[in-house]
Design a protein around this motif. Structure first.
Motif, short mmCIF file in Angstrom:
data_model
loop_
_atom_site.label_atom_id
_atom_site.label_comp_id
_atom_site.label_asym_id
_atom_site.label_seq_id
_atom_site.Cartn_x
_atom_site.Cartn_y
_atom_site.Cartn_z
N MET A 130 0.82 -1.17 -0.04
CA MET A 130 -0.12 0.09 0.04
C MET A 130 0.99 1.19 -0.09
N THR A 131 0.87 2.16 -0.99
CA THR A 131 1.46 3.24 -1.11
C THR A 131 1.13 4.59 -0.56
N HIS A 132 -0.21 4.53 -0.11
CA HIS A 132 -1.08 5.44 0.44
C HIS A 132 -2.07 4.96 1.49
N PRO A 133 -2.76 5.53 2.45
CA PRO A 133 -3.45 4.92 3.29
C PRO A 133 -4.84 4.74 2.71
N HIS A 134 -5.26 5.60 1.73
CA HIS A 134 -6.33 5.65 0.94
C HIS A 134 -6.41 5.03 -0.41
N LEU A 135 -5.12 4.22 -0.86
CA LEU A 135 -5.01 3.76 -2.06
C LEU A 135 -4.59 2.27 -2.10
N ALA A 136 -5.72 1.31 -2.24
CA ALA A 136 -5.17 -0.16 -2.21
C ALA A 136 -5.01 -0.61 -3.61
N VAL A 137 -3.80 -1.44 -3.50
CA VAL A 137 -3.37 -1.75 -4.77
C VAL A 137 -3.13 -3.35 -4.83
N GLU A 138 -3.87 -3.96 -5.96
CA GLU A 138 -3.76 -5.52 -5.87
C GLU A 138 -3.25 -5.93 -7.27
N THR A 139 -2.37 -6.81 -7.42
CA THR A 139 -2.25 -7.37 -8.72
C THR A 139 -2.66 -8.76 -8.99
N ASP A 140 -3.08 -9.13 -10.08
CA ASP A 140 -3.67 -10.58 -10.23
C ASP A 140 -3.09 -10.73 -11.83
N GLY A 141 -1.90 -11.54 -11.82
CA GLY A 141 -1.35 -11.48 -13.19
C GLY A 141 -1.11 -10.35 -14.02
N PRO A 142 -1.69 -10.25 -15.16
CA PRO A 142 -1.72 -9.07 -15.92
C PRO A 142 -2.41 -7.94 -15.69
N VAL A 143 -3.18 -7.99 -14.48
CA VAL A 143 -3.89 -6.88 -14.21
C VAL A 143 -3.85 -6.33 -12.88
N ARG A 144 -3.66 -5.10 -12.76
CA ARG A 144 -3.62 -4.64 -11.50
C ARG A 144 -4.76 -3.45 -11.06
N THR A 145 -5.32 -3.54 -9.89
CA THR A 145 -6.38 -2.93 -9.55
C THR A 145 -6.03 -1.73 -8.43
N VAL A 181 2.27 -6.14 -16.45
CA VAL A 181 0.93 -5.69 -16.14
C VAL A 181 0.35 -5.03 -17.37
N ARG A 182 -0.79 -5.56 -18.02
CA ARG A 182 -1.48 -5.12 -19.13
C ARG A 182 -2.49 -4.27 -19.26
N VAL A 183 -3.16 -4.22 -18.16
CA VAL A 183 -4.32 -3.56 -17.85
C VAL A 183 -4.62 -3.19 -16.50
N VAL A 184 -4.66 -1.86 -16.21
CA VAL A 184 -4.89 -1.28 -14.86
C VAL A 184 -6.33 -0.96 -14.61
N VAL A 185 -7.03 -1.21 -13.49
CA VAL A 185 -8.53 -1.01 -13.23
C VAL A 185 -8.53 0.13 -12.08
N LEU A 186 -9.18 1.25 -12.39
CA LEU A 186 -9.11 2.31 -11.48
C LEU A 186 -10.73 2.25 -10.87
N ARG A 187 -10.74 1.96 -9.56
CA ARG A 187 -12.05 2.09 -9.00
C ARG A 187 -12.31 2.70 -7.43
N VAL A 191 -8.50 1.42 -17.45
CA VAL A 191 -10.07 1.43 -17.15
C VAL A 191 -10.58 1.98 -16.16
N ALA A 192 -11.32 2.85 -16.18
CA ALA A 192 -12.09 3.43 -14.90
C ALA A 192 -13.35 2.82 -14.79
N ASP A 230 -10.83 -8.96 -19.83
CA ASP A 230 -10.71 -10.07 -20.58
C ASP A 230 -10.61 -9.95 -22.02
N ALA A 231 -11.46 -9.19 -22.77
CA ALA A 231 -11.24 -8.93 -23.95
C ALA A 231 -10.01 -8.05 -24.40
N LEU A 232 -9.71 -7.09 -23.57
CA LEU A 232 -8.36 -6.38 -23.94
C LEU A 232 -7.18 -7.45 -23.80
N LEU A 233 -7.17 -8.43 -22.81
CA LEU A 233 -6.23 -9.25 -22.66
C LEU A 233 -6.11 -10.23 -23.88
#
Length: 257
Positions: free
Chosen positions: A1-16, A47-53, A112-113, A208-211
């Motif tokens: 965790m780089t910031h207390p209000h930003l959670a970062v998770e990586t699952d293979g080629p996808v980072r959320t 990491v090929r796709v990043v999701v911002l949520r 992707v937002a 999945d379509a992007l990947l």
């Protein structure tokens, strides 16, 4: 965790990346913008796709308005302190803030937002910083800076005009009205819609379509298409800073440069 209000998770080629301050509706601060910029610059090559949520009831309610009070937000620079630095200080500060948004354009991964609830002000601009937007059917967007006597200055004006055209962008920003997800989809602001209950699944399908595209082609495609539309990016960012500088000085009585 780089910031207390930003959670970062990586699952293979996808980072959320999840804005994780639900009790404040994921309100944003300068330290969060710095963390977002750092994350954008440090996405691994695999990491090929990043999701911002956003966590909780909304994507983001925008800037933490406590920054406009004399007390400010603990540990954060207040807007009053920024304005007191004179024109050059204001523009240096805004330039640093903008990096949390503009750095995603240079990130090799497709961004992707995933928008639910609402995306207001800085939240709207963060969604605009992504390459693609998918939204819940009952979500909405609003650019509320003008109601505060300010202008959008976090990199959102250029993408907004490119997506919806000058006249629509002007009307949205000047009135600060709600843009519903169906309207956003109809004018090209959002690429995909899904019922709120199905938003996660729909986002996964989009990812999945992007990947499914060959990795080298996807890597080459993003800068190719962005280069076609961003000839005046730096000049536009400078215009945002200059416009906001005069407005902040007028509102908060900042010192002359």
């Amino acid at each position: 965790m780089t910031h207390p209000h930003l959670a970062v998770e990586t699952d293979g080629p996808v980072r959320t990346l999840t804005l994780d301050h639900p009790e404040k509706r994921n309100a944003q601060t300068p330290s969060l913008w710095a963390a977002l910029a750092q994350e954008a610059r440090s996405v691994p090559d695999d990491v090929r796709v990043v999701v911002l949520r956003g966590a909780g009831e909304a994507f983001s309610a925008g800037i933490d308005t406590a920054m406009f009070t004399p007390e400010g937000v603990p540990g954060e620079e207040s807007i009053a302190a920024l304005a007191a630095g004179g024109a050059e200080g204001i523009q240096r500060g805004i330039a640093a803030y903008q990096e949390g948004f503009t750095a995603w354009a240079q990130c090799p991964a497709v961004v992707v937002a995933q928008v639910h609830g609402y995306a207001i002000g800085a939240g709207f601009q963060l969604a605009l910083a992504a390459d693609l937007r998918i939204a819940a059917l009952d979500s909405w967007f609003a650019m509320r800076e003008t109601s505060l006597g300010l202008v959008p200055d976090l990199g959102g004006t250029g993408p907004l005009v490119h997506l919806v055209g000058y006249a629509r962008a002007l009307e949205m920003c000047a009135t600060g009205r709600r843009i519903t997800a169906p309207e956003a989809h109809g004018i090209g602001l959002v690429g995909s819609l899904a019922p709120a209950a199905d938003l996660e699944e729909a986002t996964e399908s989009l990812v999945d379509a992007l990947l499914a595209a060959p990795a080298p082609a996807l890597l080459a495609l993003k800068p190719l298409l962005r280069g076609a539309m961003e000839g005046g990016r730096d000049a536009q960012l400078a215009r945002e800073r200059e416009a906001q500088t005069g407005l902040l000085q007028g509102l908060l009585g900042g010192a002359d440069a």
